[in-house]
Write a protein that holds these residues in place. Structure first.
Motif, PDB file in Angstrom:
ATOM      1  N   ASN A 193     -10.422  -6.155   0.909  1.00  0.00           N
ATOM      2  CA  ASN A 193      -9.791  -4.837   0.835  1.00  0.00           C
ATOM      3  C   ASN A 193      -9.369  -4.454  -0.574  1.00  0.00           C
ATOM      4  O   ASN A 193      -9.153  -3.272  -0.861  1.00  0.00           O
ATOM      5  CB  ASN A 193      -8.582  -4.780   1.768  1.00  0.00           C
ATOM      6  N   VAL A 194      -9.229  -5.430  -1.451  1.00  0.00           N
ATOM      7  CA  VAL A 194      -8.835  -5.114  -2.822  1.00  0.00           C
ATOM      8  C   VAL A 194      -9.924  -4.307  -3.538  1.00  0.00           C
ATOM      9  O   VAL A 194      -9.643  -3.549  -4.478  1.00  0.00           O
ATOM     10  CB  VAL A 194      -8.478  -6.399  -3.609  1.00  0.00           C
ATOM     11  N   ALA A 241      -1.236  -9.681  -5.086  1.00  0.00           N
ATOM     12  CA  ALA A 241      -1.499  -9.222  -3.726  1.00  0.00           C
ATOM     13  C   ALA A 241      -1.989 -10.375  -2.856  1.00  0.00           C
ATOM     14  O   ALA A 241      -3.056 -10.937  -3.105  1.00  0.00           O
ATOM     15  CB  ALA A 241      -2.534  -8.099  -3.740  1.00  0.00           C
ATOM     16  N   LEU A 254      -2.811  -7.405   1.838  1.00  0.00           N
ATOM     17  CA  LEU A 254      -4.075  -6.668   1.810  1.00  0.00           C
ATOM     18  C   LEU A 254      -4.614  -6.373   3.205  1.00  0.00           C
ATOM     19  O   LEU A 254      -5.409  -5.451   3.392  1.00  0.00           O
ATOM     20  CB  LEU A 254      -5.123  -7.461   1.026  1.00  0.00           C
ATOM     21  N   THR A 291      -5.755 -10.892  -6.581  1.00  0.00           N
ATOM     22  CA  THR A 291      -5.692 -11.676  -5.361  1.00  0.00           C
ATOM     23  C   THR A 291      -6.585 -12.901  -5.480  1.00  0.00           C
ATOM     24  O   THR A 291      -7.279 -13.091  -6.479  1.00  0.00           O
ATOM     25  CB  THR A 291      -6.056 -10.823  -4.127  1.00  0.00           C
ATOM     26  N   LYS A 312      -9.076 -10.136   2.094  1.00  0.00           N
ATOM     27  CA  LYS A 312      -9.172 -10.188   0.630  1.00  0.00           C
ATOM     28  C   LYS A 312     -10.083  -9.078   0.084  1.00  0.00           C
ATOM     29  O   LYS A 312      -9.816  -8.498  -0.971  1.00  0.00           O
ATOM     30  CB  LYS A 312      -9.716 -11.553   0.190  1.00  0.00           C
ATOM     31  N   GLU A 316       0.831  -1.203   0.000  1.00  0.00           N
ATOM     32  CA  GLU A 316       0.000   0.000   0.000  1.00  0.00           C
ATOM     33  C   GLU A 316       0.869   1.257   0.000  1.00  0.00           C
ATOM     34  O   GLU A 316       0.568   2.240  -0.701  1.00  0.00           O
ATOM     35  CB  GLU A 316      -0.921   0.000   1.209  1.00  0.00           C
TER      36      GLU A 316
END
Length: 436
Positions: free
Chosen positions: A189-190, A148, A153, A98, A187, A84
């Motif tokens: 968060n992507v 990712a 993440l 991801t 996950k 990030e």
């Protein structure tokens, strides 16, 4: 993020940590690398550095509930993951991929298609090259294709890729995340910070991926192996995108669930406006990465495949479903709480027998017995398992042996790559013994 005059502690002296520290310096900040191991070079193990810093950048291996990070947050320090952090300094388009399985293959497919379309593309992230190493060097005409992991993440607050891809979500790394819900949350968060103008590419066949639809603000682009969707799918032996054929499945070096990676890559390329000709050319010439159902030799007329990257049950089931012809499996490795009842309930009928080895061999054997799966034998080493599996394949008239452990490698090896090399060496010894 302005780093001028700021002191940044980079937690972790591995590849990503060293790259992040250099990025801090390039951006005008002062970087201090901290590592729990006092023997790591270029780093300190003095925890006092956390008191005097402004920002903490964490490597993927550092847990979010680490006590030093909790104290830093309570003291008002900004704590941010390396991936990030790098994204904040990158002017290039960002495609983040991801999923529990298939990330590396999907990233490599996307990168190959983009390069065939003459789009400057750079593979970074969990695949090997730290994002921090190149983030500030890419311009707006280039693309970063980011692998990712859930570790990267976890805890993200700003990351907003232009295209986010979710391949699948099945139980994995629960020793790190604590529960399936937290793993899915990492996950997710992507997608969470994407804009409405971005794209969310996701597996419409995967219940956990499908459950994230409500949190997707970006334009939704599903893909499916089982039915037509408003995205990428299979139809009449072709990979299609929104009603148009892209490439024949027969022309691709993949089958079964491996085609999910192909569909995801096609969906990404299509929304970027890549021609179907460039897609089909790239896909037809693509070969899967090392230790992912890779044919590594033949012994006594039995083909042997190395799928050392299969570190969980879902990945092994996918590999077994992708095999052509009757197969003997080699299973086992480090015990990390995998549910092998699910494995034996899901294996295709073409799997006729198995050999188990490693720390969790007895656990796997017990699950096999519960499901009436036979024949099955246990071997003390990977080399022995290879020889025993070939012998069992001959006895059962199977044409294939598939080494697909459904387990992490850490009982005997430092990584799936080291384990894969050990298996390759065992196959070579068996093959050379025949010739001798």
């Amino acid at each position: 993020m302005n780093l001028t005059g700021k002191t940044v502690v980079v937690y972790g002296a591995g590849v990503s940590g060293i790259s992040a520290a250099q990025l801090v310096r390039d951006m005008g900040g002062r970087a201090v690398i901290y590592d729990d191991n006092p023997k790591k070079s270029h780093s300190t193990s003095n925890t006092a550095v956390f008191r005097d810093c402004d920002i903490v950048v964490t490597s993927p291996g550092v847990r979010s509930d680490n006590e030093l990070l909790l104290e830093a947050r309570l003291a008002g320090k900004q704590v941010i993951g390396e991936l990030e952090f790098a994204s904040l300094f990158c002017a290039a388009e960002q495609i983040a991929v991801t999923g529990t399985n298939g990330k590396t293959t999907a990233v490599m497919l996307i990168d190959r298609i983009l390069k065939c379309a003459h789009i400057p593309s750079h593979v970074v992230g969990n695949i090997g090259t730290a994002f921090s190493a190149v983030a500030d060097k890419l311009d707006a005409m280039e693309t970063a294709v980011i692998e990712a992991s859930s570790f990267q993440l976890e805890g993200m607050r700003f990351f907003a890729p232009d295209i986010a891809v979710m391949l699948n979500i099945t139980p994995d790394h629960l020793d790190r995340h604590g529960s399936m819900e937290r793993y899915i949350g990492a996950k997710a968060n992507v997608f969470l910070r994407q804009a409405e103008s971005d794209f969310a590419v996701y597996n419409a066949d995967d219940p956990n991926a499908l459950s994230l639809e409500p949190v997707m603000r970006a334009r939704k682009v599903p893909f499916s192996l089982t039915r037509p969707v408003d995205g990428a799918y299979l139809s009449s032996g072709f990979v299609c995108f929104r009603g148009k054929p892209v490439v024949s499945v027969e022309d691709i070096d993949m089958s079964g669930r491996e085609l999910e990676d192909v569909l995801a890559a096609v969906a990404v390329a299509a929304v970027k406006g890549v021609s179907f000709y460039a897609m089909s050319s790239a896909l037809a010439s693509f070969r899967r990465p090392e230790y992912r159902r890779e044919e590594c030799g033949s012994v006594g007329g039995v083909k042997v495949f190395n799928d050392s990257k299969a570190t969980n049950v879902f990945s092994t089931v996918s590999a077994a479903e992708s095999m052509t012809g009757d197969t003997v499996l080699i299973l086992g490795g480090a015990d990390r709480g995998e549910d092998f009842d699910e494995l034996f309930a899901s294996l295709p009928r073409t799997v006729k027998g198995a050999v188990v080895t490693g720390e969790n061999a007895e656990k796997i054997a017990s699950a096999a017995r519960e499901h009436g799966f036979a024949p099955l034998s246990e071997s003390p080493t990977i080399a022995d398992a290879c020889a025993d599996a070939v012998e069992l394949a001959r006895m059962l008239d199977c044409g294939n042996v598939l080494f697909s452990p459904a387990s992490k490698s850490y009982d005997r090896y430092s990584s799936f790559v080291e384990r894969g090399r050990a298996f390759d060496a065992a196959v070579r010894r068996l093959s050379d013994g025949e010739k001798g």
